[in-house]
Every structure is written in structure tokens, then in C-alpha cells.
Motif scaffolding. Structure first.
Motif, PDB file in Angstrom:
ATOM      1  N   ILE A 179       0.867  -1.183   0.000  1.00 55.51           N
ATOM      2  CA  ILE A 179       0.000   0.000   0.000  1.00 55.51           C
ATOM      3  C   ILE A 179       0.900   1.229   0.000  1.00 55.51           C
ATOM      4  O   ILE A 179       1.683   1.443   0.925  1.00 55.51           O
ATOM      5  N   LYS A 180       0.801   2.008  -1.069  1.00 58.58           N
ATOM      6  CA  LYS A 180       1.609   3.223  -1.208  1.00 58.58           C
ATOM      7  C   LYS A 180       0.802   4.424  -0.709  1.00 58.58           C
ATOM      8  O   LYS A 180      -0.392   4.528  -1.013  1.00 58.58           O
ATOM      9  N   LEU A 181       1.471   5.302   0.018  1.00 60.72           N
ATOM     10  CA  LEU A 181       0.810   6.473   0.594  1.00 60.72           C
ATOM     11  C   LEU A 181       1.547   7.749   0.225  1.00 60.72           C
ATOM     12  O   LEU A 181       2.775   7.765   0.140  1.00 60.72           O
ATOM     13  N   VAL A 266       2.831  16.589   5.778  1.00 60.68           N
ATOM     14  CA  VAL A 266       3.729  15.655   6.470  1.00 60.68           C
ATOM     15  C   VAL A 266       3.116  15.231   7.801  1.00 60.68           C
ATOM     16  O   VAL A 266       3.147  14.048   8.172  1.00 60.68           O
ATOM     17  N   GLU A 267       2.535  16.168   8.530  1.00 65.75           N
ATOM     18  CA  GLU A 267       1.902  15.858   9.818  1.00 65.75           C
ATOM     19  C   GLU A 267       0.745  14.866   9.633  1.00 65.75           C
ATOM     20  O   GLU A 267       0.585  13.932  10.431  1.00 65.75           O
ATOM     21  N   GLU A 268      -0.053  15.074   8.603  1.00 66.31           N
ATOM     22  CA  GLU A 268      -1.181  14.177   8.346  1.00 66.31           C
ATOM     23  C   GLU A 268      -0.693  12.761   8.037  1.00 66.31           C
ATOM     24  O   GLU A 268      -1.235  11.775   8.559  1.00 66.31           O
ATOM     25  N   LEU A 269       0.329  12.669   7.191  1.00 60.07           N
ATOM     26  CA  LEU A 269       0.852  11.363   6.814  1.00 60.07           C
ATOM     27  C   LEU A 269       1.480  10.651   8.014  1.00 60.07           C
ATOM     28  O   LEU A 269       1.307   9.443   8.197  1.00 60.07           O
ATOM     29  N   GLU A 270       2.189  11.415   8.846  1.00 62.53           N
ATOM     30  CA  GLU A 270       2.816  10.831  10.030  1.00 62.53           C
ATOM     31  C   GLU A 270       1.752  10.309  10.993  1.00 62.53           C
ATOM     32  O   GLU A 270       1.901   9.223  11.584  1.00 62.53           O
ATOM     33  N   TYR A 271       0.647  11.052  11.150  1.00 64.09           N
ATOM     34  CA  TYR A 271      -0.457  10.624  12.010  1.00 64.09           C
ATOM     35  C   TYR A 271      -1.017   9.281  11.526  1.00 64.09           C
ATOM     36  O   TYR A 271      -1.217   8.344  12.316  1.00 64.09           O
ATOM     37  N   ILE A 272      -1.283   9.190  10.232  1.00 65.25           N
ATOM     38  CA  ILE A 272      -1.856   7.962   9.656  1.00 65.25           C
ATOM     39  C   ILE A 272      -0.920   6.777   9.869  1.00 65.25           C
ATOM     40  O   ILE A 272      -1.347   5.697  10.308  1.00 65.25           O
ATOM     41  N   CYS A 283       0.100  -5.837   5.704  1.00 67.49           N
ATOM     42  CA  CYS A 283       0.749  -5.617   4.411  1.00 67.49           C
ATOM     43  C   CYS A 283       1.859  -4.572   4.507  1.00 67.49           C
ATOM     44  O   CYS A 283       1.991  -3.862   5.498  1.00 67.49           O
ATOM     45  N   GLN A 284       2.631  -4.489   3.440  1.00 73.47           N
ATOM     46  CA  GLN A 284       3.727  -3.519   3.347  1.00 73.47           C
ATOM     47  C   GLN A 284       3.162  -2.115   3.111  1.00 73.47           C
ATOM     48  O   GLN A 284       2.263  -1.923   2.296  1.00 73.47           O
ATOM     49  N   LEU A 285       3.694  -1.133   3.837  1.00 75.04           N
ATOM     50  CA  LEU A 285       3.280   0.267   3.696  1.00 75.04           C
ATOM     51  C   LEU A 285       4.483   1.088   3.248  1.00 75.04           C
ATOM     52  O   LEU A 285       5.533   1.037   3.881  1.00 75.04           O
ATOM     53  N   ASP A 286       4.318   1.841   2.161  1.00 78.55           N
ATOM     54  CA  ASP A 286       5.426   2.659   1.651  1.00 78.55           C
ATOM     55  C   ASP A 286       4.985   4.095   1.425  1.00 78.55           C
ATOM     56  O   ASP A 286       3.979   4.341   0.740  1.00 78.55           O
ATOM     57  N   LEU A 287       5.735   5.047   1.980  1.00 77.24           N
ATOM     58  CA  LEU A 287       5.548   6.454   1.632  1.00 77.24           C
ATOM     59  C   LEU A 287       6.228   6.667   0.285  1.00 77.24           C
ATOM     60  O   LEU A 287       7.427   6.458   0.145  1.00 77.24           O
ATOM     61  N   ASP A 288       5.447   7.051  -0.726  1.00 71.56           N
ATOM     62  CA  ASP A 288       5.967   7.161  -2.093  1.00 71.56           C
ATOM     63  C   ASP A 288       5.603   8.529  -2.665  1.00 71.56           C
ATOM     64  O   ASP A 288       4.451   8.783  -3.009  1.00 71.56           O
ATOM     65  N   LEU A 289       6.597   9.399  -2.791  1.00 74.36           N
ATOM     66  CA  LEU A 289       6.339  10.760  -3.286  1.00 74.36           C
ATOM     67  C   LEU A 289       6.015  10.814  -4.774  1.00 74.36           C
ATOM     68  O   LEU A 289       5.533  11.832  -5.264  1.00 74.36           O
ATOM     69  N   THR A 290       6.279   9.729  -5.501  1.00 73.06           N
ATOM     70  CA  THR A 290       5.922   9.720  -6.925  1.00 73.06           C
ATOM     71  C   THR A 290       4.438   9.409  -7.126  1.00 73.06           C
ATOM     72  O   THR A 290       3.916   9.534  -8.226  1.00 73.06           O
ATOM     73  N   LEU A 291       3.769   8.994  -6.051  1.00 67.69           N
ATOM     74  CA  LEU A 291       2.341   8.711  -6.130  1.00 67.69           C
ATOM     75  C   LEU A 291       1.589  10.037  -6.160  1.00 67.69           C
ATOM     76  O   LEU A 291       1.529  10.749  -5.160  1.00 67.69           O
ATOM     77  N   ALA A 292       1.067  10.366  -7.329  1.00 65.41           N
ATOM     78  CA  ALA A 292       0.438  11.680  -7.481  1.00 65.41           C
ATOM     79  C   ALA A 292      -0.974  11.602  -8.044  1.00 65.41           C
ATOM     80  O   ALA A 292      -1.723  12.560  -7.963  1.00 65.41           O
ATOM     81  N   TYR A 298      -8.213  15.210  -5.475  1.00 62.77           N
ATOM     82  CA  TYR A 298      -7.554  14.833  -4.218  1.00 62.77           C
ATOM     83  C   TYR A 298      -6.898  16.042  -3.563  1.00 62.77           C
ATOM     84  O   TYR A 298      -6.180  16.799  -4.205  1.00 62.77           O
ATOM     85  N   THR A 299      -7.125  16.198  -2.261  1.00 66.34           N
ATOM     86  CA  THR A 299      -6.602  17.358  -1.539  1.00 66.34           C
ATOM     87  C   THR A 299      -5.729  16.962  -0.351  1.00 66.34           C
ATOM     88  O   THR A 299      -5.042  17.804   0.217  1.00 66.34           O
ATOM     89  N   GLY A 300      -5.778  15.713   0.059  1.00 64.87           N
ATOM     90  CA  GLY A 300      -4.999  15.258   1.214  1.00 64.87           C
ATOM     91  C   GLY A 300      -4.326  13.941   0.931  1.00 64.87           C
ATOM     92  O   GLY A 300      -3.540  13.812  -0.008  1.00 64.87           O
ATOM     93  N   ALA A 301      -4.648  12.928   1.744  1.00 63.60           N
ATOM     94  CA  ALA A 301      -4.022  11.609   1.593  1.00 63.60           C
ATOM     95  C   ALA A 301      -4.304  11.017   0.214  1.00 63.60           C
ATOM     96  O   ALA A 301      -5.387  11.200  -0.348  1.00 63.60           O
ATOM     97  N   ILE A 302      -3.299  10.328  -0.318  1.00 61.89           N
ATOM     98  CA  ILE A 302      -3.429   9.594  -1.576  1.00 61.89           C
ATOM     99  C   ILE A 302      -3.018   8.153  -1.285  1.00 61.89           C
ATOM    100  O   ILE A 302      -1.984   7.900  -0.660  1.00 61.89           O
TER     101      ILE A 302
END
Length: 454
Positions: A179-181, A266-272, A283-292, A298-302
Motif C-alpha cells: 500500500i503506497k501512501l 507531512v503531519e497528516e501522513l505521520e499521524y496515519i 501488508c507492506q506500507l510505503d511512503l511514495d512521493l511519486t504517487l500523485a 484529491y486534496t490530502g491523503a493519496i
């Protein structure tokens, strides 16, 4: 006479394939209901005014438009026809379109039914959508989406639960996923610190293609959109950010400290991510900045889910869309949702052969038909089996035994019941296991018990 065909990008599904698809729908539906989501449906057609402008310029091109009924050219001048301005003509000859996704129709539903809804409103929807896309592996023009959305709540716990839903669904399927975030606010912050805030959409559309076209082509696309080389150079270390999720968060806090919106993302993503640690997510969780994800709303989490063992595109995606209902005259209603791509999940499960046997089995027992006298004896037995929840057929005519057995084999029916004169005399059934060839003489009650145990 030429053979009939179907439209490219669409598919027929056999009974066995439909059993597999229903396993997918039923599994996803069960998880949605487990999390308190309730089902709605919306029409296949929407007014074009509802759909246009909600998916970005690229998305608008992929809308299937429906010609007005009757003389749709009435009121169109010869000059307009010969001018070939297709966009202008389309607005005059077509007022409706097939839905592109389930989220925009849902936003329209919320606005229309706001006086009947209790917020926060948790709904799920499992229906087909259509996109005038170029058909290719894993990409269809007609496909099902399975959506869950929450509107009327700003809480990031909704994002946490939607990610838990994805984790639960794919755990039930046995599909290993990542799951990419990301967060749209982080992308906005990046655009801000490189001095290109007005190019946020161009930047996100380009970097979303990194996996498909590579870094060099992404940089070429950025340059073609008028983004200066200095800004493109500043983007490189951000796009290619490496390390654990925690390390990436720490780097982003430093890089984006001058951007208020970036820091918020960044604060929102860190909270999640922190809340998900407490849930025991598998499952595997990845912070992925290329996910656009190029969708404008979309205004927040992706969120995006990729299968780890099959080369295929995203099989689930979603995110926060705070201002979508505002487009329909209802501002201030926050929303977040997730959408499972049932057709791609179908392909993944097929490739990995992960369907449970009982999910694709239909008829469990076939009664052989020897004639009218046997039919009369068998019909109450068939009713008894069905009453016990055993999917049962009686072959409809007294055909040769070989033909009836071939029918059972071809339809993967695991058991055949044979009732002749001897069986009728004893009020019993000869039950044959088609896999092993083993036969047992059983009473109807014993037959129910035997099949109920399998």
C-alpha cells in the motif's frame, strides 16, 4: 455471415468466471459491511455537466458521451458541422455520459440527498464504470469499481480505517500487496518551495508516470510544461527520496519546513502511519512521493495498492477530496474514499490461482435421469437436497448414461446420484464421487449428511 464480436476493452464472462467475480464482490462487500458501510447505487448515466471538469483535461477526454435521442443534429448549423469543433459539437449533441468513476456520482448523490443523510455518511457502491481508454493488459473500457467513502468527517481516522479495509480484503484474497501512501499537500509544498506553485497539476501528472516512463522522460515532460531546469533539478532528490517511512518523514519535515501546506501534509501522513502501527496491519506500507494520481479532486491523503507478485497496474486507489461536493453547491463537506478495481483483482487472482475451490463450485450434486418413473421418485429428493442448502440438478431428460456423466464432468459437478429400480425399492440413492469413482448406497438423510460434511 460474419462472426459477431464485442467492443474492444470489454469482456464476456462464463459461468465459472462469474463465480470467481462474485467471490471477489462478496469478499469486498463483507469487509465493507464489517466496517459499517451501507450500500447505495447510482445510474449508469449522468448528465455531462455532472461529469465534465472533475477528472482533469485528460479524464474529460476519456468520458463516453451518449448522443441525444431523436434528431440529435437538429439545431446544428452546416457551418458548425464543417467547422469540426468536436468539443463544441459534443456539448450540443450529447447531454449525458456514462459514469467514469463512482466518486463523482456519489458526490452528486450526497448533494441531492443531503436532507435525508446523517453525517458522517459511510457508503459503499459496487457497480461498473466506463472509460474511453486504449485497451491494454489490465486496462479495460468497461470495468467494475468497488468503492467505500466517508463524507462529513475531517478525521484522519477515516483514512486509517480505509487502509485497514484494503489490508483486510487482500489478506482474505491471499494477495501480497504494497500500500503506497502520499499526501497532496506534500506535493503542493514541493511545488511551492521550488517556486512553481501554479504548475502543481503539471508536476503531479508528470511524476505520477515515473514507474511507467522513467525519470528521464518525466523530466522531459516537466520541461515541456514550461518548468525551468533549476526547478526540475530541485525536484530530483525529492522524487527519488529513499529510506524507511520514518526517515522519509524526517527528511520531508526538514525540506518542507518553509512551506505551511507542506508541513501540514507531512503531519497528516505521520499521524496515519503512527495510528496504523497500533492496528497490527499485515501488508507492506510505503511512503511514495511519486504517487500523485492525476485526478484533480484529491486534496490530502493519496492511497494506491500494488500487487507484489503480478506485473499489473494499481489494483486499488483512493484519497481525501475535501472540496468535491463544493462543485455541486455544497461547500465544506469533507470526503475520503477507496476504490477496488475488481477486474484487475480478477486477473491477479487468476494468475496466482488463489480462488478457494468452494468459491467457484456451483452445482454440487447431479441426479441421473433414467425416465419418467425415476423422475417422479427423484423430484422430492431434489427438493430435500436443496432445502438442506446443497446445490442440486436433475438432468432434464432420460439421455444415455455416458452423456449425463460427461455433462457432470464438463460442469465440474463433484457428485452424481444414481437412482434406478433397486435404489427406489430400498428408498436409497447411489452417491458417486466423480473425483475418486467411489460409490455409496445411502438413504436420503445419509446423502444430505455426507454432502454437508464435504
Amino acid at each position: 455471415m460474419s462472426q459477431p464480436s464485442i467492443v474492444k476493452g470489454t469482456r464476456d464472462f462464463s459461468p465459472e468466471e462469474m463465480a470467481k467475480r462474485n467471490y471477489i464482490f462478496d469478499t469486498i462487500r463483507e469487509v465493507f459491511k464489517l466496517y459499517g458501510f451501507r450500500q447505495i447505487e447510482t445510474p449508469s448515466m449522468e448528465n455531462l455537466s455532472t461529469l465534465m471538469g472533475k477528472y482533469g483535461e485528460e479524464g474529460d477526454k476519456l468520458l463516453f458521451k451518449i448522443l441525444n435521442s431523436g434528431d440529435y443534429l437538429k439545431g446544428i448549423s452546416d457551418d458548425e458541422l464543417t467547422g469540426r469543433n468536436t468539443n463544441r459539437l459534443a456539448t450540443k449533441i450529447s447531454e449525458k455520459g456514462l459514469r467514469y468513476d463512482l466518486t463523482v456520482p456519489f458526490a452528486r448523490y450526497v448533494v441531492m440527498h443531503r436532507n435525508e443523510i446523517t453525517f458522517p455518511f459511510r457508503r459503499y457502491q459496487i457497480q461498473p464504470v466506463w472509460r474511453a481508454d486504449r485497451p491494454q493488459k489490465g486496462r479495460y473500457r468497461e470495468f467494475y469499481q468497488c468503492d467505500a467513502d466517508v463524507v462529513g468527517s475531517d478525521s484522519l481516522l477515516n483514512e486509517v480505517e480505509l487502509i485497514q479495509i484494503a489490508d483486510e480484503v487482500f489478506s482474505r484474497f491471499g494477495i501480497r500487496v504494497c500500500i503506497k501512501l502520499n499526501n497532496r499537500k506534500i506535493l503542493s509544498g514541493i511545488a511551492e518551495i521550488i517556486g512553481e506553485s501554479d504548475k502543481i497539476v503539471d508536476i503531479t501528472v508528470a511524476i505520477d508516470k515515473l514507474d511507467k516512463i522513467g525519470l528521464e522522460k518525466v523530466n522531459e515532460e516537466l520541461a515541456s510544461k514550461g518548468i525551468p531546469q533549476k526547478a526540475i533539478d530541485q525536484l530530483q532528490p525529492i522524487i527519488l527520496l529513499q529510506g524507511s517511512n520514518e526517515e522519509k518523514i524526517d527528511t520531508l519535515k526538514s525540506v518542507l519546513q518553509a512551506s505551511e501546506i507542506g508541513v501540514k501534509g507531512v503531519e497528516e501522513l505521520e499521524y496515519i502511519l503512527n495510528k496504523l502501527k497500533a492496528t497490527g496491519i499485515r501488508c507492506q506500507l510505503d511512503l511514495d512521493l511519486t504517487l500523485a494520481r492525476g485526478l484533480n479532486y484529491y486534496t490530502g491523503a493519496i492511497i494506491e495498492v500494488k500487487a507484489l507478485d503480478v506485473a499489473i497496474g494499481s489494483i486499488t486507489g483512493g484519497g481525501r477530496y475535501d472540496n468535491l461536493t463544493g462543485i455541486f453547491g455544497m461547500p465544506g463537506v469533507s470526503g475520503v474514499g477507496i476504490s477496488f478495481g475488481a477486474d484487475r483483482i480478477f486477473d491477479v487472482l487468476n494468475q496466482l490461482d488463489l480462488y478457494p475451490k468452494d468459491s467457484i463450485q456451483n452445482t454440487r450434486l447431479l441426479f441421473v435421469n433414467f425416465g419418467e418413473k425415476e423422475e417422479t421418485f427423484i423430484l422430492p429428493l431434489v427438493a430435500k437436497m436443496r432445502l438442506a442448502g446443497i446445490a442440486t440438478e436433475l438432468y432434464p431428460e432420460a439421455a444415455k448414461m455416458k452423456k449425463q456423466m460427461t455433462y457432470a464432468d464438463n460442469n465440474k459437478i463433484p457428485y452424481v446420484a444414481i437412482v434406478g429400480e433397486n435404489e427406489m425399492a430400498e428408498n436409497k440413492v447411489t452417491l458417486k464421487n466423480m473425483a475418486t469413482g467411489e460409490q455409496q448406497l445411502l438413504s436420503p438423510e445419509e446423502c444430505v449428511a455426507a454432502l454437508g460434511e464435504k
